[in-house]
Scaffold this motif. Structure first.
Motif, mmCIF file in Angstrom:
data_model
loop_
_atom_site.group_PDB
_atom_site.id
_atom_site.type_symbol
_atom_site.label_atom_id
_atom_site.label_comp_id
_atom_site.label_asym_id
_atom_site.label_seq_id
_atom_site.Cartn_x
_atom_site.Cartn_y
_atom_site.Cartn_z
ATOM 1 N N LEU A 62 0.831 -1.201 0.000
ATOM 2 C CA LEU A 62 0.000 0.000 0.000
ATOM 3 C C LEU A 62 0.872 1.261 0.000
ATOM 4 O O LEU A 62 0.592 2.214 -0.746
ATOM 5 N N ILE A 65 2.440 1.893 -3.473
ATOM 6 C CA ILE A 65 1.500 2.462 -4.437
ATOM 7 C C ILE A 65 1.206 3.928 -4.102
ATOM 8 O O ILE A 65 1.074 4.771 -4.998
ATOM 9 N N TYR A 66 1.124 4.234 -2.812
ATOM 10 C CA TYR A 66 0.850 5.615 -2.392
ATOM 11 C C TYR A 66 1.997 6.544 -2.798
ATOM 12 O O TYR A 66 1.767 7.666 -3.302
ATOM 13 N N PHE A 69 1.866 7.159 -6.413
ATOM 14 C CA PHE A 69 0.787 8.099 -6.727
ATOM 15 C C PHE A 69 1.236 9.539 -6.485
ATOM 16 O O PHE A 69 0.992 10.441 -7.299
ATOM 17 N N ARG A 84 -7.110 7.146 -9.937
ATOM 18 C CA ARG A 84 -6.055 6.676 -9.038
ATOM 19 C C ARG A 84 -6.398 6.964 -7.574
ATOM 20 O O ARG A 84 -6.130 6.148 -6.692
ATOM 21 N N GLN A 85 -6.992 8.122 -7.321
ATOM 22 C CA GLN A 85 -7.394 8.465 -5.959
ATOM 23 C C GLN A 85 -8.444 7.483 -5.430
ATOM 24 O O GLN A 85 -8.380 7.046 -4.280
ATOM 25 N N LEU A 88 -6.802 4.157 -4.761
ATOM 26 C CA LEU A 88 -5.980 4.223 -3.558
ATOM 27 C C LEU A 88 -6.841 4.189 -2.293
ATOM 28 O O LEU A 88 -6.513 3.506 -1.321
#
Length: 209
Positions: A62, A65-66, A69, A84-85, A88
């Motif tokens: 996680l 990926i954050y 982003f 994407r938001q 997420l």
């Protein structure tokens, strides 16, 4: 437990509390002395380690990926940014749900692993209580008492452990706090018991005897 003690006192107004003999023990310390405790604790710790590793792996993914982003959001067109938001946020929600599920499952697993030990202790405590004519036995972990007067009550820890060790044969609590093996001693004399049987006079032993 407090409710039961209140009811006991309320419905026995003509009996002085000082004449009531009870037992007490600390469950959290007693259970650790059972032979099966170490194995149950080891099995639980193994499960806990595996679950923690999976939770950490999930959170690492996680976080990766954050970070990705954050690094690319200035380059994303608006539609991709919103997509994407949303993805997420869904991952964050799933991560929280997974962590809570793991916590709940671990609690159930621990209860299952220790259930046989809890049942063994409960059975032994009941037998010791009845065998010694005690009014009741207090688990000081649950009752929340700041102190217990040993002049009125008896620590039954050793008697409970000895009862378990002797395959459920109830043991007698004596003034020294050590259990007397009923199977080896034969018939227990009235003076050996914490409280006299109905119709018998209480005999107080001196320490010299």
């Amino acid at each position: 437990m407090r409710k039961y003690l209140f009811l006991f006192l309320m419905f026995t107004p003509f009996v002085a509390f000082s004449q009531v003999t009870f037992g007490y023990y600390k469950h959290s310390e007693l259970i650790k002395q059972l032979p099966q405790y170490a194995q149950a604790e080891s099995d639980y710790n193994e499960l806990l380690t595996r679950c923690n590793e999976e939770v950490e792996r999930n959170e690492y993914e996680l976080n990766r990926i954050y970070v990705s982003f954050l690094e690319g959001r200035s380059k994303f067109p608006e539609p991709i940014m919103r997509k994407r938001q949303k993805e997420l946020q869904e991952m964050v929600d799933k991560s929280i749900l997974f962590r809570n599920q793991i916590k709940e499952w671990l609690g159930e697993a621990r209860d299952s692993l220790f259930a046989p030990l809890e049942a063994t202790i409960k059975d032994a405590v009941n037998k010791v209580c009845l065998h010694n004519n005690l009014a009741f036995i207090i688990d000081t972990d649950k009752a929340g008492f700041a102190a217990v007067n040993p002049a009125l009550g008896f620590d039954v820890t050793e008697a409970v452990l000895a009862t378990i060790a002797n395959n459920g044969e109830p043991q007698t609590v004596i003034a020294t706090g050590n259990p007397k093996n009923v199977a080896e001693q034969g018939v227990v004399q009235p003076t050996d018991s914490v409280m006299p049987a109905p119709g018998q006079k209480e005999v107080v032993k001196s320490e010299k005897e």
